[in-house]
Design a protein around this motif. Structure first.
Motif, short mmCIF file in Angstrom:
data_model
loop_
_atom_site.label_atom_id
_atom_site.label_comp_id
_atom_site.label_asym_id
_atom_site.label_seq_id
_atom_site.Cartn_x
_atom_site.Cartn_y
_atom_site.Cartn_z
N LEU A 97 20.45 -10.76 -21.05
CA LEU A 97 19.72 -11.34 -22.18
C LEU A 97 20.26 -10.81 -23.51
CD1 LEU A 97 15.96 -11.29 -21.02
CD2 LEU A 97 17.64 -13.13 -20.78
N HIS A 98 20.68 -9.55 -23.54
CA HIS A 98 21.28 -8.99 -24.75
C HIS A 98 22.57 -9.74 -25.11
CE1 HIS A 98 18.82 -5.56 -25.94
NE2 HIS A 98 18.62 -5.29 -24.66
N VAL A 99 23.36 -10.05 -24.10
CA VAL A 99 24.62 -10.80 -24.34
C VAL A 99 24.29 -12.15 -24.97
CG1 VAL A 99 26.61 -11.89 -23.24
CG2 VAL A 99 25.86 -9.61 -22.48
N ALA A 127 11.00 -0.82 -26.14
CA ALA A 127 10.83 -2.15 -25.55
C ALA A 127 10.39 -3.15 -26.62
CB ALA A 127 9.82 -2.11 -24.41
N ARG A 128 9.52 -2.70 -27.50
CA ARG A 128 9.06 -3.58 -28.57
C ARG A 128 10.22 -3.94 -29.51
NH1 ARG A 128 3.44 -2.87 -31.87
NH2 ARG A 128 3.54 -4.84 -33.02
N LYS A 129 11.07 -2.96 -29.82
CA LYS A 129 12.23 -3.22 -30.69
C LYS A 129 13.20 -4.19 -30.02
CE LYS A 129 12.14 1.25 -33.08
NZ LYS A 129 12.82 2.57 -33.20
N THR A 130 13.37 -4.05 -28.71
CA THR A 130 14.24 -4.98 -27.98
C THR A 130 13.71 -6.40 -28.08
OG1 THR A 130 15.00 -3.28 -26.43
CG2 THR A 130 15.15 -5.57 -25.69
N LEU A 131 12.39 -6.56 -27.92
CA LEU A 131 11.79 -7.89 -28.03
C LEU A 131 11.91 -8.43 -29.46
CD1 LEU A 131 8.77 -7.26 -25.70
CD2 LEU A 131 10.48 -9.05 -25.38
N ASP A 132 11.79 -7.55 -30.46
CA ASP A 132 12.02 -7.98 -31.84
C ASP A 132 13.41 -8.60 -31.97
OD1 ASP A 132 9.56 -7.06 -32.68
OD2 ASP A 132 10.31 -5.23 -33.63
N ARG A 133 14.38 -7.94 -31.34
CA ARG A 133 15.77 -8.43 -31.41
C ARG A 133 15.90 -9.79 -30.71
NH1 ARG A 133 20.62 -8.02 -28.48
NH2 ARG A 133 22.41 -7.94 -29.89
N PHE A 134 15.30 -9.92 -29.54
CA PHE A 134 15.38 -11.19 -28.82
C PHE A 134 14.71 -12.32 -29.61
CE2 PHE A 134 15.56 -8.97 -24.38
CZ PHE A 134 16.89 -8.66 -24.60
N TYR A 135 13.54 -12.03 -30.18
CA TYR A 135 12.85 -13.07 -30.94
C TYR A 135 13.59 -13.41 -32.23
CZ TYR A 135 8.70 -13.47 -27.98
OH TYR A 135 7.85 -13.74 -26.94
#
Length: 458
Positions: A365-367, A322-330
């Motif tokens: 959100l990933h898209v 989950a933290r890695k996903t948020l890194d990607r979003f930020y």
């Protein structure tokens, strides 16, 4: 001549526990949606199982406020309970001091997760008069009886008892924590009022000094603040029976022409590393335990990564993912020079309108993140707006990557980065590489761009 097309009614679908189906949400009054959720019994720190219900309510209310002009959200505090009395006695602590402290801790923990406060947060001890009035009315209506200082609800007086949980009334006792007592007319009858001894909290009543049973508390508080009938009642699936079944029975018998709750929303339970959370297994995690290991948004994203009606398995690996996903979003947000303010994207809204499908919303959100990383400013704006509806992406990207370090630590890193930049300008590449390695050893990742050097913690 121009024709203005009126806004269509929101296409919100919710799974209603009583209907046992996912159905269109049809509000009692589209101008004012009313929601009630069972809050905590305040004697200890909140755990991540408690958090799941609070997060489900938070996303639901955020969505409702996006779709409708007015929402009143009520979530109670249970501050009179035998568990509270026992804990205060074990601590050698005043009951009021214990409930005040643990209520404050509960508020702090939810605020750290971005859970918005309710519009109204009634406390059980402030609504004893309302409970006594309901109990008196139930006795008058023939649905309750007094016996040996107790008042009990007569389950047999309410033919549709069991309709919410789907249990056959003849089999209900098997699933209930039925207290065998000589003053009961039937084993399944449950307590509305019980006597208090000198060491227990108590209030004067027509049936003697005593305190309320747990179930009557929510019936009285929801009625006081939301009326005879309201739209949605929610909580964890562990409350479906007997707590919510008993609430429904009391309220409908007290106000027989009402609907009480029109929809019932229940979230499934949570496992920790594949096992039921319990202190005996050593896998009992408070919210604070997890926040000592990872940012609050990582815990929030992990819990929203499973549909609220499916069992969620909390794992350390899942928290890191989950933290890695948020890194990607930020990173996607920081890849454009300026993130514009735009409405919530329809794709995210449609996912949440489909019975709060948070996994689908996160996939959308990933898209948007993919598009933002390609330089699409509007996609970055939509990513931030969609994240906000989920209570995510509330940090500044630079702050997210730098974490909770002190100003002194940040200044030391900035100094090394400036020194490296000077070395590069002087074409002393060996020194520049050594400084990069020094920062990398501290867990600092550098990203050189045309506008300068950005940094983040790995």
């Amino acid at each position: 001549m121009s024709h203005v097309t009126p806004n269509p009614a929101p296409a919100l679908l919710l799974h209603d526990s009583q209907r046992r189906a996912t159905v269109p949400f049809q509000p009692l009054d589209p101008a004012h949606i009313k929601v009630y959720y069972c809050g905590p019994t305040v004697y200890d720190l909140a755990h991540i199982g408690n958090l799941r219900a609070m997060l489900t309510a938070d996303v639901l209310v955020r969505l409702l406020r996006t779709l409708y002009p007015r929402v009143t959200f009520v979530r109670n505090i249970t501050d009179v309970d035998d568990k509270i009395t026992a804990r205060a006695r074990a601590n050698g602590e005043d009951i009021g001091a214990l409930t005040q402290r643990t209520t404050a801790e509960f508020h702090q923990d939810l605020a750290s997760l971005g859970v918005l406060p309710p519009d109204i947060e009634p406390r059980a001890t402030h609504n004893i008069g309302e409970m006594q009035a309901m109990i008196a009315r139930l006795i008058e209506n023939g649905h309750a009886y007094a016996a040996q200082g107790h008042v009990l609800f007569s389950v047999g007086s309410f033919p549709s008892y069991g309709a919410l949980s789907g249990r056959n009334p003849d089999e209900l006792e098997a699933g209930a924590r039925v207290e065998v007592a000589p003053y009961k007319k039937a084993p399944g009858d449950f307590v509305l009022w019980k006597p208090s001894d000198a060491d227990q909290p108590g209030w004067d009543s027509p049936w003697g000094r005593g305190r309320p049973g747990w179930h009557i508390e929510c019936s009285a508080m929801s009625h006081r603040y939301l009326g005879d009938s309201f739209d949605i009642h929610g909580g964890g699936s562990d409350l479906l029976f007997p707590h919510h079944e008993n609430e429904r029975a009391q309220s409908l018998c007290c106000f027989p022409h009402s609907q009480f709750a029109n929809y019932w929303v229940h979230n499934a339970m949570l496992l920790v590393e594949g096992e039921k959370m319990s202190k005996s297994l050593g896998n009992f995690l408070t919210i604070r335990d997890v926040l000592a290991q990872a940012p609050a948004e990582a815990l929030r994203l992990l819990l929203l990564g499973a549909h609220y009606r499916s069992t969620l398995n909390y794992t350390q690996a899942g928290l890191q993912e989950a933290r890695k996903t948020l890194d990607r979003f930020y990173r996607a947000l920081s890849s454009v020079s300026e993130v514009p303010a735009v409405p919530v994207p329809q794709t995210v809204l449609a996912a949440l309108e489909d019975d709060l499908n948070t996994p689908k919303a996160i996939a959308e959100l990933h898209v948007l993140a993919n598009q933002a990383m390609g330089g699409d400013r509007d996609a970055a704006g939509a990513l931030k707006a969609g994240g906000a509806l989920l209570g995510l992406l509330q940090d500044d990207p630079a702050q997210w990557f730098r974490g909770d370090a002190s100003a002194e630590e940040d200044a030391a890193i900035e100094s090394l980065i400036a020194e490296r930049l000077a070395a590069k300008k002087a074409r002393d590449f060996a020194k520049a590489d050594a400084l990069r390695d020094q920062l990398q050893a501290q867990g600092i990742v550098l990203e050189d761009t045309k506008d300068g050097t950005n940094w983040r913690r790995a």
